[in-house]
Design an enzyme around this catalytic site. Structure first.
Site, mmCIF file in Angstrom:
data_model
loop_
_atom_site.group_PDB
_atom_site.id
_atom_site.type_symbol
_atom_site.label_atom_id
_atom_site.label_comp_id
_atom_site.label_asym_id
_atom_site.label_seq_id
_atom_site.Cartn_x
_atom_site.Cartn_y
_atom_site.Cartn_z
ATOM 1 C CG ASP A 1 -2.264 0.578 0.937
ATOM 2 O OD1 ASP A 1 -2.148 1.708 0.381
ATOM 3 O OD2 ASP A 1 -3.126 0.159 1.235
ATOM 4 C CG HIS B 1 -15.148 -0.619 -6.052
ATOM 5 N ND1 HIS B 1 -16.125 -0.960 -5.219
ATOM 6 C CD2 HIS B 1 -13.992 -0.188 -5.302
ATOM 7 C CE1 HIS B 1 -15.731 -0.574 -3.739
ATOM 8 N NE2 HIS B 1 -14.440 -0.102 -4.011
#
EC number: 2.1.1.339
Length: 360
Positions: free
Chosen positions: A227, A266
């Protein structure tokens, strides 16, 4: 068949009722936020039997002058929304409030540290940073773009976290709470997807909860939590299970046998997804490599348990990010352009599905 005057009146009334329901829809979300701030789910679940309004009121922290009339109105809507159950006392004089499966999903982590809960996600989604962009939906439709950037001077949702530790924690705690529910569904119903994988990188893995759950279930896997640097800098240590790596998925992705992405694609437009997928393609072997995507696959017909939630979440993405929820046809397009021409979709008992895709 021609409608009678009575039928027309009934249809008109139903139409009016539906409009009023939608006008006041914000009340559902804000009352849920209110219930969590007052710790009502924790209070109700701390008793072995349904309790009175007065018992709830006496247990609300730091509220010596709590308004019982207001609290009863809050509880009335929460019962209507099936967050709590309602009962009568033995003498029939008092209303009692009990728990439900929904209220169990709203318990705080301080009450039950290992409890699966969506309370952190509610706290995140009702933060003022995320409330204002909803007012820009018409502008989003007219101009494209998203409400968050319109309200916050062109900054994206993730841009606010590095300089704001409190918001960074709120964001990642919220994501982690949804991840736990999803991972339970995957590991109980579809755990074989991880068999035969020697190393797995979780792209956008936040604090590392998902990859640690996978590795605990499949100890042969070398887990990598990947991340942004400011995220992994505050992530907990998973000794012997997971290594944290900081970086940008638009630039590179650590090498592994497979890539795992849960609720990542998404958030991004198609062209951004293709860039991420191409980096995934470079990170995995030509033969035997794969990506595992956990995301919503919109159905053409609204007949599933989570259909309304999926469509509403799609609107949230319009307000807050550059992304969208996708149909299978739309997933096929971005996967092929990203270098993954072969895929299969698996249903799991959750809001999301699992998409397994291969480079050949």
């Amino acid at each position: 068949m021609e409608l009678t005057p009575n039928d027309q009146t009934e249809a008109a009334l139903r139409g009016e009722a539906n409009v009023w329901k939608n006008i006041n829809g914000i009340a559902d979300f804000m009352v849920l936020k209110c219930a969590l701030e007052l710790r009502i789910p924790d209070i109700v679940h701390s008793h072995s039997a349904p309790i009175t309004l007065a018992q709830i009121a006496s247990s609300v922290p730091d509220s010596p002058s709590l308004n019982l009339s207001y609290l009863s109105r809050i509880m009335r809507l929460l019962v209507r929304r099936k967050i709590f159950s309602q009962h009568k006392s033995l003498d029939g004089e008092e209303v009692l409030y009990g728990p439900t499966h929904s209220s169990r999903l709203l318990l705080s982590k301080t009450t039950l540290p290992d409890q699966v809960t969506l309370a952190p996600f509610v706290a995140f989604m009702t933060h003022p940073y995320l409330s204002a962009p909803w007012r820009c939906l018409a502008r989003c439709v007219k101009e494209g773009g998203n409400g968050f950037e319109m309200v916050h001077g062109g900054r994206q949702l993730w841009d606010l976290a590095p300089g704001n530790p409190e918001f960074n924690k709120l964001f990642n705690d919220g994501m982690e709470s949804t991840a736990r529910i999803t991972m339970m569904a995957i590991l109980s119903e579809y755990r074989d997807v991880f068999c035969g994988i020697g190393s797995l990188v979780d792209v956008g893995g936040g604090f590392g909860g998902s990859i640690s759950a996978i590795v605990k279930s499949h100890p042969h896997i070398k887990g990598i939590n990947y991340d942004l640097p400011h995220v992994v800098a505050t992530a907990p240590t998973y000794t012997g299970l997971v290594s944290h790596v900081g970086g940008n998925m638009f630039e590179w992705i650590p090498t592994a046998d497979a890539v795992f992405m849960k609720w990542i694609l998404h958030d991004w437009a198609d062209e951004d997804c293709v860039k991420i997928l191409k980096n995934c393609r470079r990170a995995i072997p030509e033969k035997g490599g794969k990506i595992i995507i956990v995301d919503i696959v919109l159905e053409p017909e609204a007949n599933g348990l989570f259909d309304d939630a999926a469509v509403m979440l799609d609107i949230a993405l319009m307000a807050l990010t550059r992304g969208k929820e996708r149909t299978e046809k739309e997933w096929k397009k971005v996967l092929e352009e990203g270098g993954f021409p072969r895929y299969q979709i698996f249903k799991i008992p959750a809001l999301t599905s699992v998409i397994e895709a291969y480079p050949q």
